[in-house]
Every structure is written in C-alpha cells, then in structure tokens.
Design a protein around this motif. Structure first.
Motif, PDB file in Angstrom:
ATOM      1  N   ASP A   1       0.849  -1.193   0.000  1.00  0.00           N
ATOM      2  CA  ASP A   1       0.000   0.000   0.000  1.00  0.00           C
ATOM      3  C   ASP A   1       0.887   1.247   0.000  1.00  0.00           C
ATOM      4  OD1 ASP A   1      -1.718   2.116   0.549  1.00  0.00           O
ATOM      5  OD2 ASP A   1      -3.025   0.883   1.784  1.00  0.00           O
TER       6      ASP A   1
ATOM      7  N   LEU B   1       0.598   3.388   3.212  1.00  0.00           N
ATOM      8  CA  LEU B   1       1.236   2.807   4.384  1.00  0.00           C
ATOM      9  C   LEU B   1       2.752   2.876   4.275  1.00  0.00           C
ATOM     10  CD1 LEU B   1      -0.982  -0.338   5.091  1.00  0.00           C
ATOM     11  CD2 LEU B   1      -0.928   1.822   6.342  1.00  0.00           C
TER      12      LEU B   1
ATOM     13  N   LYS C   1       4.828   4.767   7.143  1.00  0.00           N
ATOM     14  CA  LYS C   1       5.788   4.082   8.001  1.00  0.00           C
ATOM     15  C   LYS C   1       7.214   4.567   7.755  1.00  0.00           C
ATOM     16  CE  LYS C   1       2.755   1.351   9.923  1.00  0.00           C
ATOM     17  NZ  LYS C   1       2.733  -0.077   9.639  1.00  0.00           N
TER      18      LYS C   1
END
Length: 752
Positions: A280, A283, A287
């Motif tokens: 993704d 994400l 992160k």
C-alpha cells in the motif's frame, strides 16, 4: 429530454429592425418515460420503477428497505436538466443480466486500448460481412468466406481506423485489422452480435493466464514477513529487503533439512521486488517518512476554502522570525526604565572584546511574530512582536484586528493605507497555549466572534496563514541582516549572530513597510492575480465588515481588571482620579469598599466600574487624558517628577505639557512600538504604583482671580504655585534664595 421552446416574436417599433425574438426554455411540460426494467438513479441513489401515475412516478429504493418515494414530472424534469438523473436501460431484464455476466465493463463507450480495438475489429468485420451478404457476393459457409477473404479484407482496411497499440506493447493478432478471422470465428461474432448487440463483442481476453502466486501459502507468508520490513523508519532499500528475505528462507530451509522436511521454494529477486511495489503506497509513506509526509503526499487537493466576505474567516498563528536581532532600541524604548526593558525582552549583556579589550554591550535573539490574515482577501489585519508566545500577545493581536492601523503605516512612511479592520466573524487557530487560554477565548466570546481550534500537527487546516509565513521566510527575512535561513543545509557557513545589525526598531520598521507596501501590493495567485489591497477594496465595497467595538466594549474585552477602593474622591488608577455622579450614588447607597475596575492601557481617559451586575463608564476628572496611553502617562509623570524628586504634589498642567511634548517628539516611535507586546502584568502594575506614584498627589493650579473691591488680580498662594504641603510662611522661607526668589516657581517676593 422534452423541453418546451417558447418563441415570442413581436413587432419592433422601428420597421427597419423587423422582429425581435425572445428565446426562453421551460421544463413545465417536460415528461420523462421509464421502462419497467430500468434502474433510475437520482443523485447516485438507485431506484426501481414501481408504478407511473398522472402526476409522476412512484420509485422504490433498490435495496432491502423497500422504501418508496414519489417524484412529480416537474421534479424529474428539473433533475434531468441539472444532470442529476442516470437511467440504466433494462438493468433488471434477464437478458441484460446475462449480457453483464460476459464482462464487468458494460459501458462500451468507455472502452480504451486493447479491449476497444478488439471490439472495433469484430464489429467492423461483421458489418462488412453483412454488406457482402446483402449484395449477394458472399454467404456464411466456410467455402464462401474463404473465397471472398481478399474482398473482405480490402473493404475492412478501407474503413479501418488508424489505431495503433500503446508504445512498447505488442501488436496482437486479435487487435490487427489486417488479420482476417477464420470462417468459424466470423460466424461466432455474427451470432453474438445478433443475440446481444455490440456488447456481445466483449471478451475476457484480459483475464487470461494464471495470475495467482506460484508460492505456497507458507512460502508466501514468509516472503511477505520480510517484505513488510520495507515499511520501516530506517528506510531500507529493496536490495536490502531481497537479501533479508533470502536469508530468512535459507535459515528456514536449514531447519527443515535438519528435520527431514521438504525445502521451501526461494522466491526470485523480481518476485520480491514486485511484492515490495505491491505494498500500500500510503502505508509505505506513513511508516517510512511519518504521518506529516504521508498526509502531504496523499491528501486530496480540492477547491480550498469557500469564503467571500472580508473577515469572514481570519487565521492566526505564530512564527519565529528568521532573523537575529539586537536586543536594543534607540527610540521610544529610551524612555523606558531598565525593569520595563527587561520585561519586554530588551536587555544587554556586557562582554570584553579579546582583541581590543573594550567592553561591549550586545545581545541578539529572535522574536516571535503573531499574525492574523483575512482568508478572503489575503490581507494582514494584525501583527504583534513578542519574545515568547503568550496569552497577552494573542489578546493584543485580536484587538489589532479591530483597530484601524493607519498610525502604524504613517509611522514608517508607507504610501499604501493600512485601514483593513473590523470585527471578524470566525477566527481559526491551532492548539497553542496562547490561543487556548481563557483570556483569549473570553475576549473572542465577548466580541461575538466565533472561534475554531484546528487540529494540531495539521498545518493544512490553516493553509492561508502557513503560506504567508512561507512568504515571510522566503521574501522578507532574506531582505534583512542576520537572516537565519530555513535550515542547516540552506544556512551553510553563514553566522547570523555575527551579521545581526538590526535593532527592534529597525525590525519593526522593515516588517510594517514590507507588509503594507510589498506584500499587500503583490499579485496573489490565490486571488486570480489580484493584489490583497484590490481584493479588500472590492469585497469591502460589496459586502462591508462588522464595525469594531466601542471604547467601553474595548475596555471590557481587552482591558485589565483589578479591584480598587471607592471613596468620596472616587477611584484612583495609576495616579489618575475617576469620578462621576453614578459612582458617588453607588458609594453613598452601597458603600462597597472595593469595586472591580476595567481599564485599557491604550486609553486612561475613562474606566469601566462594575456596579452590581452592570459595567458603567466613569471618565477621568482630567478631560485632557482622553485617548492617552498608560505608557505615555507614566513616562510624562516620570519626567516631571525627575525635575523635583522630593515633591509629593505634581502639577497636572505640567504633566499635560509633558504628555504633549512626548507625543510630538516620539509620535513615530510610539506608533511603531505599538506593534510590540506591552507588559501590564500585576507585578509591573504594583511596581509602577510603588516606585513612581507612591505618596504623589496631583492638583490643578489655580488661575489668578479678581480681587474683591480692588484693581488687579489676586495671585495664588505659594503652596499652589510650588506644590508643597505645610505652612506657607515656613515653606516660603525655606525656598527663598539670597534675592528672595523661589527656585521652584520662579516668582519673586520682596520684603517691605
């Protein structure tokens, strides 16, 4: 859509002009028809046709609720004209449902690329074959189709579109118009066209092939465990992830070999790379780079704020000025005491120059700028400089929004007026302690201003203010000496502290001049290249603004509140006496002892006193103090008392002359100083009353009066002239010089 066209033709009074035609469109007679199997969507809400009546349609929700809703023909006509109706013909027809099973893409017009070329080829060969059959040149047998293959190809290529595949992709046989289909394929295409129409040409070629992973579930899980390590703040590379995955498989296979189990299939580098790219993206950004970077990269860009009126939405925030400034001032701050300078952040630090051995006084620091911007016009409606963010700076900024700032513009010699002011409708700020304070929020509530606290860490919610600070950092700060730059990389080897040369007066002058002359007169892309001044003039003329509060409301909202003793002489604040008939009536009837008083540092000419549950306006006994600032009053008192430090009575006339002199001499400096935060804390208030006004009384000098029954005028007593207390004879004897002249009054007394 049925729309009634009304053409009204009338004879013009001028026969040479002929007829004038008036065209108008009406939906009064429009009427839509829906089939039994149609699905009607109104504002993306799907309905089924339940029944048709004389006035309109009864439509049932296309869900399990079974709710029905009546729509008149007029409503449907209006919705259709606005483009709010979507009709899917025969959506609930069994044959149409069978067609939709062939492909998920039911809108043929939306086909692009390879699916569109395949459908166009099939349809073109079918149309040419039907034409040849109608002309009697070909039948649909294998022999006839093969015999007319050349004729079929010639006619297709004559009308075939020049549609090439995307660059880098193969030109497949199914998309090549020059490849004639086999007789069996042509007959199948004709059968599909006859049964389903054009949608029958849709195929599932794009879904061919084994798209699943060749790895077992356990192998895929082990690979993805290492692949998810790519989403780490350490920001590993894909090459590092490939090595980690291979090492994890090697370790697992060694354990399996020891246990006598089958080894796992190690994924290739390309498989791991595709798995990493398949993560993704949001994400991954979240992160690896944090929430702010992910929000900045993926936050959708819309039309922005919808504001039309001046001061409809005002955003306020704080910014540390990107410039080192000398902590000194040579203008109005020369009139301040050392304690007042220290409270304002103006203090010095002595140090010895190692080269010359001389003592220098130099201290540099950066100031905090609190600013307010009108989102509709991009005009700056408030600026306050302070050493640190605090609630008083926020309240002073709110007060500045409601104040005409022409005095500030005149003080720096600006040619553009800075008259943007009024009561804002909505104020938006972040969760800083200065704006969350009760002092600031109660002031906003009293003014009738709505306020909104934006989410911390989301500067996009105050994008207009943040963009202005970016402009300040890039355009204003780069113009001044001591620029600190935006970061270490941009700063390089520069030393802003050594290059600092501006005093606070210089910084104030440069900031006001830049805002009023440069920023307000620069075309703004958010205003369609209109300048903020032009936008304010246009919108203010069109909509206007809410006027600022009156003087009494200004004291209640922005003033300082303390308790004072009420006696027959009234109330005394900083040596100024306030008296009125209403105040004395309250004293005689209630005798409250102490009362709550609100006074404003910008105007000591009147105060507001809380009598019961109502605030009442009480003027000063000295009418000349109307509009005089507290700092000006204290400075004048300090100068007058410095000339006679032992006196415990000060002449009001002399103080008034000192006030006029200070205004005349330091008017420009005082106007610029109004941009800086004023310190009127409880500690300073007590210090002023203790050091300057302790034991001091003010009196009005008596004018010479007409002597009764005699010529000439009667001189005032020596006490009134000199301001001393006690016996007039003793005081006169103590003040006379050798020639009998009083040094304090300058009046000569001769002995008989």
């Amino acid at each position: 859509m049925a729309i009634a066209l009304i053409i009204a033709a009338s004879r013009s009074p001028d026969p040479m002009k002929g007829y004038t035609v008036d065209l108008s469109f009406s939906t009064a007679n429009a009427r839509y028809a829906f089939g039994q199997f149609d699905r009607v969507s109104i504002d993306n809400l799907p309905f089924q046709v339940e029944m048709e009546t004389e006035t309109g349609y009864l439509l049932r929700r296309d869900d399990a609720s079974g709710l029905c809703q009546q729509f008149t023909h007029e409503d449907l006509a209006r919705f259709g004209q606005q483009g709010r109706i979507r009709v899917e013909r025969d959506c609930f027809n069994p044959s149409a449902a069978h067609k939709r099973l062939m492909s998920s893409q039911t809108s043929i017009s939306a086909l692009t690329g390879r699916p569109g070329r395949r459908l166009a080829k099939k349809d073109l060969y079918c149309q040419v074959a039907l034409e040849l059959h109608a002309e009697g040149l070909m039948t649909f047998t294998d022999a006839s189709i093969k015999a007319n293959k050349a004729l079929l190809l010639d006619r297709v290529m004559d009308i075939a579109p020049d549609d090439l595949p995307e660059p880098g992709k193969k030109f497949r046989k199914s998309e090549n118009f020059a490849k004639v289909p086999s007789p069996r394929s042509l007959r199948r295409w004709l059968a599909e066209l006859n049964k389903f129409g054009l949608i029958g040409h849709l195929d599932r070629v794009s879904a061919r092939g084994n798209r699943g992973s060749r790895l077992s579930p356990s192998e895929y899980a082990l690979m993805m465990k290492g692949v998810r390590g790519y989403m780490s703040p350490d920001k590993p590379t894909i090459h590092a992830i490939v090595e980690d995955v291979k090492l994890s498989f090697a370790k697992e296979n060694a354990e399996r070999e020891a246990q006598g189990k089958l080894k796992m299939k190690v994924p290739s580098r390309e498989t791991i790379r595709l798995a990493v790219r398949g993560l993704d993206p949001f994400l991954v950004e979240l992160k690896r780079n944090g929430a702010a970077a992910a929000r900045k990269k993926f936050r959708p860009v819309t039309t922005g704020l919808s504001v039309t009126r001046p001061l409809e939405r005002v955003e306020i925030d704080e910014w540390t000025v990107d410039a080192q400034t000398l902590l000194e001032s040579t203008e109005i701050y020369g009139l301040f005491t050392d304690e007042e300078k220290h409270s304002l952040g103006l203090y010095f630090e002595e140090h010895e120059d190692p080269k010359t051995g001389k003592i220098k006084q130099k201290k540099t620091a950066r100031w905090t700028l609190s600013a307010a911007i009108c989102c509709a016009t991009r005009c700056i409606v408030g600026l306050v400089l302070s050493r640190t963010p605090n609630a008083e700076a926020a309240v002073q900024l709110l007060q500045m929004i409601t104040t005409d700032k022409g005095a500030w513009a005149d003080a720096v010699g600006a040619h553009t007026p800075w008259d943007m002011h009024g009561t804002p409708e909505l104020i938006v700020f972040d969760g800083g302690s200065a704006y969350k304070s009760l002092r600031f929020r109660t002031s906003s509530e009293d003014l009738g201003v709505m306020w909104e606290m934006a989410t911390n860490g989301v500067p996009e919610n105050r994008g207009t203010m943040e963009r202005f600070f970016g402009t300040c950092s890039g355009d204003f700060a780069s113009r001044v000496s001591g620029h600190t730059f935006r970061g270490i990389m941009e700063k390089g080897d520069a030393d802003p502290e050594k290059r600092a040369a501006l005093t606070l007066d210089d910084l104030t002058f440069a900031l006001i001049r830049w805002v009023v002359e440069i920023y307000h007169n620069t075309p703004h892309s958010g205003l369609d290249n209109e300048t903020p001044v032009q936008a304010w003039r246009r919108l203010n003329k069109l909509y206007g603004v809410t006027p600022p509060p009156d003087s009494e409301m200004m004291r209640i909202c922005f003033g300082q509140e303390r308790e004072y003793r009420l006696d027959k002489e009234g109330i005394t604040v900083l040596g100024v006496t306030y008296q009125s008939e209403i105040l004395q009536n309250h004293f005689r009837r209630k005798n409250p002892g102490t009362v709550k008083v609100r006074w404003h540092p910008k105007d000591v000419g009147a105060v507001s006193v809380l009598m019961g549950e109502e605030w009442c306006n009480v003027p000063s006994q000295d009418a000349s103090l109307q509009g005089v600032a507290a700092q000006t009053w204290l400075t004048a008192v300090r100068h007058v008392r410095a000339g006679n430090p032992e006196a415990d009575r000060l002449n009001n006339a002399v103080v008034r002359e000192a006030i006029l002199a200070i205004k005349a001499r330091n008017e420009v400096a005082m106007a610029k100083a109004g941009l800086n935060l004023e310190d009127w804390s409880e500690d300073r208030f007590k210090r002023e009353e203790k050091n300057i006004l302790a034991g001091v009384k003010f009196y009005e000098p008596k004018a010479p009066s007409k002597a009764k029954g005699e010529l000439g005028s009667e001189l005032p007593s020596v006490d009134d002239l000199n301001g001393e207390v006690g016996d007039s004879t003793d005081a006169q004897a103590g003040r006379k010089g050798r020639n009998g002249t009083s040094s304090a009054s300058g009046v000569t007394f001769e002995e008989e």
